[in-house]
Motif scaffolding. Structure first.
Motif, mmCIF file in Angstrom:
data_model
loop_
_atom_site.group_PDB
_atom_site.id
_atom_site.type_symbol
_atom_site.label_atom_id
_atom_site.label_comp_id
_atom_site.label_asym_id
_atom_site.label_seq_id
_atom_site.Cartn_x
_atom_site.Cartn_y
_atom_site.Cartn_z
ATOM 1 N N VAL A 107 52.361 -24.415 -87.783
ATOM 2 C CA VAL A 107 52.000 -25.764 -87.369
ATOM 3 C C VAL A 107 50.537 -26.005 -87.724
ATOM 4 C CG1 VAL A 107 51.644 -27.265 -85.371
ATOM 5 C CG2 VAL A 107 53.633 -25.769 -85.438
ATOM 6 N N ILE A 108 50.257 -27.167 -88.320
ATOM 7 C CA ILE A 108 48.877 -27.577 -88.600
ATOM 8 C C ILE A 108 48.649 -28.911 -87.902
ATOM 9 C CG2 ILE A 108 47.188 -28.187 -90.375
ATOM 10 C CD1 ILE A 108 48.828 -26.475 -92.351
ATOM 11 N N SER A 109 47.733 -28.915 -86.937
ATOM 12 C CA SER A 109 47.432 -30.121 -86.172
ATOM 13 C C SER A 109 46.052 -30.630 -86.544
ATOM 14 C CB SER A 109 47.465 -29.796 -84.670
ATOM 15 O OG SER A 109 46.807 -30.809 -83.943
ATOM 16 N N ASP A 110 45.971 -31.919 -86.887
ATOM 17 C CA ASP A 110 44.660 -32.542 -87.090
ATOM 18 C C ASP A 110 44.361 -33.386 -85.859
ATOM 19 O OD1 ASP A 110 42.452 -34.129 -87.785
ATOM 20 O OD2 ASP A 110 42.930 -33.993 -89.914
ATOM 21 N N ASN A 111 43.664 -32.760 -84.898
ATOM 22 C CA ASN A 111 43.218 -33.427 -83.678
ATOM 23 C C ASN A 111 44.339 -33.883 -82.741
ATOM 24 O OD1 ASN A 111 40.026 -34.265 -83.321
ATOM 25 N ND2 ASN A 111 40.586 -33.631 -85.388
ATOM 26 N N ARG A 112 45.527 -33.262 -82.834
ATOM 27 C CA ARG A 112 46.583 -33.513 -81.843
ATOM 28 C C ARG A 112 46.684 -32.268 -80.963
ATOM 29 N NH1 ARG A 112 50.048 -38.269 -83.820
ATOM 30 N NH2 ARG A 112 50.882 -38.136 -81.707
ATOM 31 N N PHE A 113 46.258 -32.395 -79.712
ATOM 32 C CA PHE A 113 46.137 -31.239 -78.823
ATOM 33 C C PHE A 113 47.473 -30.584 -78.480
ATOM 34 C CE2 PHE A 113 42.496 -34.037 -77.561
ATOM 35 C CZ PHE A 113 41.503 -33.261 -78.124
ATOM 36 N N GLY A 114 48.543 -31.391 -78.425
ATOM 37 C CA GLY A 114 49.843 -30.844 -78.023
ATOM 38 C C GLY A 114 50.628 -30.226 -79.160
ATOM 39 N N VAL A 115 50.135 -30.340 -80.383
ATOM 40 C CA VAL A 115 50.880 -29.810 -81.537
ATOM 41 C C VAL A 115 50.438 -28.373 -81.799
ATOM 42 C CG1 VAL A 115 51.472 -30.160 -83.969
ATOM 43 C CG2 VAL A 115 51.176 -32.121 -82.485
ATOM 44 N N ARG A 116 50.955 -27.482 -80.976
ATOM 45 C CA ARG A 116 50.774 -26.040 -81.157
ATOM 46 C C ARG A 116 51.932 -25.340 -80.467
ATOM 47 N NH1 ARG A 116 49.057 -23.736 -76.539
ATOM 48 N NH2 ARG A 116 48.203 -25.150 -74.968
ATOM 49 N N SER A 117 52.216 -24.133 -80.908
ATOM 50 C CA SER A 117 53.360 -23.407 -80.356
ATOM 51 C C SER A 117 53.035 -21.925 -80.250
ATOM 52 C CB SER A 117 54.585 -23.609 -81.262
ATOM 53 O OG SER A 117 55.656 -22.810 -80.813
ATOM 54 N N ASN A 118 53.581 -21.294 -79.228
ATOM 55 C CA ASN A 118 53.425 -19.841 -79.095
ATOM 56 C C ASN A 118 54.406 -19.089 -79.990
ATOM 57 O OD1 ASN A 118 51.407 -20.123 -77.149
ATOM 58 N ND2 ASN A 118 52.894 -20.291 -75.495
ATOM 59 N N ARG A 119 55.376 -19.813 -80.562
ATOM 60 C CA ARG A 119 56.397 -19.164 -81.394
ATOM 61 C C ARG A 119 55.939 -18.937 -82.829
ATOM 62 N NH1 ARG A 119 62.088 -22.187 -79.968
ATOM 63 N NH2 ARG A 119 61.408 -23.235 -78.082
ATOM 64 N N VAL A 120 55.039 -19.815 -83.303
ATOM 65 C CA VAL A 120 54.580 -19.717 -84.697
ATOM 66 C C VAL A 120 53.059 -19.895 -84.727
ATOM 67 C CG1 VAL A 120 56.750 -20.557 -85.710
ATOM 68 C CG2 VAL A 120 54.944 -22.204 -85.113
ATOM 69 N N PRO A 121 52.382 -19.377 -85.772
ATOM 70 C CA PRO A 121 50.935 -19.589 -85.890
ATOM 71 C C PRO A 121 50.590 -21.075 -85.905
ATOM 72 C CG PRO A 121 51.680 -17.960 -87.482
ATOM 73 C CD PRO A 121 52.910 -18.566 -86.884
ATOM 74 N N SER A 122 49.561 -21.432 -85.167
ATOM 75 C CA SER A 122 49.159 -22.835 -85.048
ATOM 76 C C SER A 122 47.694 -22.997 -85.442
ATOM 77 C CB SER A 122 49.366 -23.318 -83.617
ATOM 78 O OG SER A 122 50.725 -23.179 -83.227
ATOM 79 N N VAL A 123 47.432 -24.007 -86.274
ATOM 80 C CA VAL A 123 46.089 -24.282 -86.798
ATOM 81 C C VAL A 123 45.627 -25.652 -86.303
ATOM 82 C CG1 VAL A 123 44.773 -24.766 -88.909
ATOM 83 C CG2 VAL A 123 46.409 -22.880 -88.867
ATOM 84 N N TYR A 124 44.354 -25.744 -85.983
ATOM 85 C CA TYR A 124 43.756 -27.012 -85.544
ATOM 86 C C TYR A 124 42.681 -27.405 -86.564
ATOM 87 C CZ TYR A 124 41.704 -30.410 -82.248
ATOM 88 O OH TYR A 124 41.248 -31.554 -81.636
ATOM 89 N N ILE A 125 42.726 -28.654 -87.034
ATOM 90 C CA ILE A 125 41.718 -29.148 -87.985
ATOM 91 C C ILE A 125 40.763 -30.088 -87.258
ATOM 92 C CG2 ILE A 125 41.295 -30.477 -90.100
ATOM 93 C CD1 ILE A 125 44.108 -29.767 -91.014
ATOM 94 N N THR A 126 39.466 -29.823 -87.365
ATOM 95 C CA THR A 126 38.460 -30.731 -86.828
ATOM 96 C C THR A 126 37.123 -30.481 -87.520
ATOM 97 O OG1 THR A 126 37.374 -31.581 -84.832
ATOM 98 C CG2 THR A 126 37.719 -29.187 -84.945
ATOM 99 N N HIS A 127 36.309 -31.525 -87.619
ATOM 100 C CA HIS A 127 34.928 -31.344 -88.081
ATOM 101 C C HIS A 127 33.977 -31.475 -86.897
ATOM 102 C CE1 HIS A 127 35.636 -35.687 -88.089
ATOM 103 N NE2 HIS A 127 34.345 -35.822 -87.859
ATOM 104 N N GLN A 128 34.549 -31.610 -85.687
ATOM 105 C CA GLN A 128 33.724 -31.801 -84.494
ATOM 106 C C GLN A 128 33.974 -30.701 -83.468
ATOM 107 O OE1 GLN A 128 33.061 -35.993 -83.000
ATOM 108 N NE2 GLN A 128 34.994 -36.286 -84.041
ATOM 109 N N THR A 129 33.347 -29.557 -83.647
ATOM 110 C CA THR A 129 33.393 -28.567 -82.571
ATOM 111 C C THR A 129 32.422 -28.986 -81.473
ATOM 112 O OG1 THR A 129 31.842 -27.219 -83.852
ATOM 113 C CG2 THR A 129 34.172 -26.623 -83.979
ATOM 114 N N THR A 130 31.472 -29.826 -81.824
ATOM 115 C CA THR A 130 30.611 -30.494 -80.849
ATOM 116 C C THR A 130 30.995 -31.972 -80.831
ATOM 117 O OG1 THR A 130 28.782 -28.968 -81.196
ATOM 118 C CG2 THR A 130 28.230 -31.110 -80.268
ATOM 119 N N VAL A 131 31.384 -32.460 -79.655
ATOM 120 C CA VAL A 131 31.815 -33.862 -79.534
ATOM 121 C C VAL A 131 30.702 -34.658 -78.871
ATOM 122 C CG1 VAL A 131 33.555 -35.434 -78.598
ATOM 123 C CG2 VAL A 131 34.231 -33.144 -79.337
ATOM 124 N N LEU A 132 30.029 -35.491 -79.654
ATOM 125 C CA LEU A 132 28.903 -36.271 -79.133
ATOM 126 C C LEU A 132 29.402 -37.382 -78.208
ATOM 127 C CD1 LEU A 132 26.773 -36.699 -82.389
ATOM 128 C CD2 LEU A 132 26.657 -34.859 -80.696
#
Length: 346
Positions: A107-132
């Motif tokens: 699973v590859i999620s671009d800023n969707r917090f609920g799109v992840r699973s414990n069954r398969v590897p899940s990736v999160y895409i963001t350029h904001q690890t710091t949220v102003l």
């Protein structure tokens, strides 16, 4: 190289078209690596990707219903219960889908917090690890960083030295972070500059419409060749002209690439996906950040300080402001080739 035609779900947030558009090169790379991408999103983002990839399977997710007017922070706070409800629902939908489709390997999620699973590897895409967010920046950043930790990897679309995102991606305490380079669906091409000014409109309503009306007024008496791309994904593409102004309701990647390559100056929001696209195409740009959106305001200031691009707020914009562009270097970046190693997680 994946040889079993495994499926990977790729799910961008429906907030303008930026998250969806920067997923285009990832989807293309997945196809090159013989994976089958499944597009999961909602609203205009899903419509856009369906048009870009008409043969791919799609999964409609619940909408976060993100809207903002003049006070973005307050509006987002009011919408938090709705967003959290959507996050919970999309997680349920995702688990149901993976349960029924055993060939989904990631699973590859671009800023969707609920799109992840414990069954398969899940990736999160963001350029904001710091949220102003002004005086609440520490809290919003901490919440986001805690969400990122729940994913196997966090892909940051920038160079290792945070050249384009600046302090937005300078929080580098997590081992699961990978800087994957500047993400763009475009390629630079030397075309005749037949468009003097290209105006790219984007973002959620009602701000997008405010933006459109103000810029149409600003260029009404201008004699240059000006093209507006309105960012309104509708059933049919439309094109029309009013004097020296040409309008498109929307354009897909191939046509937009040609329009940008053929333009002298681009006027747009200082959204991160737009910045990456324009950098790969080495464009001169004038930014008009969304008012009270700290990320866009920061990026506009950041590139002005670096003498890359000027900006002003929407209320102050006139066509004469574009004369400032000649004093700035413009955006510039090499195109990133996504390597097969990036997908080794799957």
């Amino acid at each position: 190289m994946n040889s079993t035609q495994s499926k990977i779900i790729i799910a961008p947030l429906n907030w303008g078209l930026g998250h969806a558009s920067r997923c285009v090169p990832i989807i293309n790379a997945l196809i090159s690596e013989k994976f089958i991408p499944i597009i999961a999103s909602d609203g205009k983002a899903l419509d856009f990707l369906k048009k870009e990839f008409p043969t791919l399977e799609t999964l409609e997710l619940p909408s976060y219903h993100i809207k903002y007017g003049k006070n973005i922070k307050w509006n987002l706070l009011k919408q938090l219960p709705t967003i959290l409800k959507a996050v919970k629902k999309e997680k349920q939908l995702l688990e149901q889908f993976i349960g029924k489709n055993k060939d989904v390997v990631g699973v590859i999620s671009d800023n969707r917090f609920g799109v992840r699973s414990n069954r398969v590897p899940s990736v999160y895409i963001t350029h904001q690890t710091t949220v102003l967010s002004g005086f609440t920046t520490f809290i919003t950043s901490k919440i986001h960083q805690n969400s990122i930790k729940k994913f196997n990897e966090c892909w940051i679309p920038d160079t290792e030295d945070s050249l384009f995102s600046g302090k937005l991606s300078e929080f580098k305490k997590h081992k699961n972070q990978k800087f994957i380079g500047v993400l763009s669906r475009f390629k630079k091409e030397e075309l005749e500059k037949s468009i003097n000014i290209l105006v790219l409109l984007s973002g959620p309503e009602p701000n997008r419409t405010f933006f459109e009306k103000k810029l149409m007024l600003a260029f009404k008496k201008d004699t240059r060749n000006i093209v507006f791309v309105l960012g309104k994904v509708e059933v049919h593409q439309k094109k029309w002209t009013e004097k020296n102004l040409t309008f498109y309701n929307y354009v897909l990647s191939e046509e937009l690439e040609k329009l940008i390559n053929a333009s002298e100056i681009v006027v747009c929001r200082s959204g991160y996906s737009s910045i990456m696209d324009l950098a790969v195409l080495n464009k001169k740009v004038f930014f008009i950040p969304t008012k009270n959106q700290p990320e866009q305001e920061y990026l506009a200031s950041y590139f002005k300080e670096k003498k890359v691009a000027p900006f002003c707020i929407l209320e102050d914009f006139t066509s004469y402001k574009l004369e400032e562009v000649q004093n700035y270097s413009g955006l510039n970046s090499e195109e990133t080739k996504l390597s097969s190693d990036l997908f080794s997680l799957f």
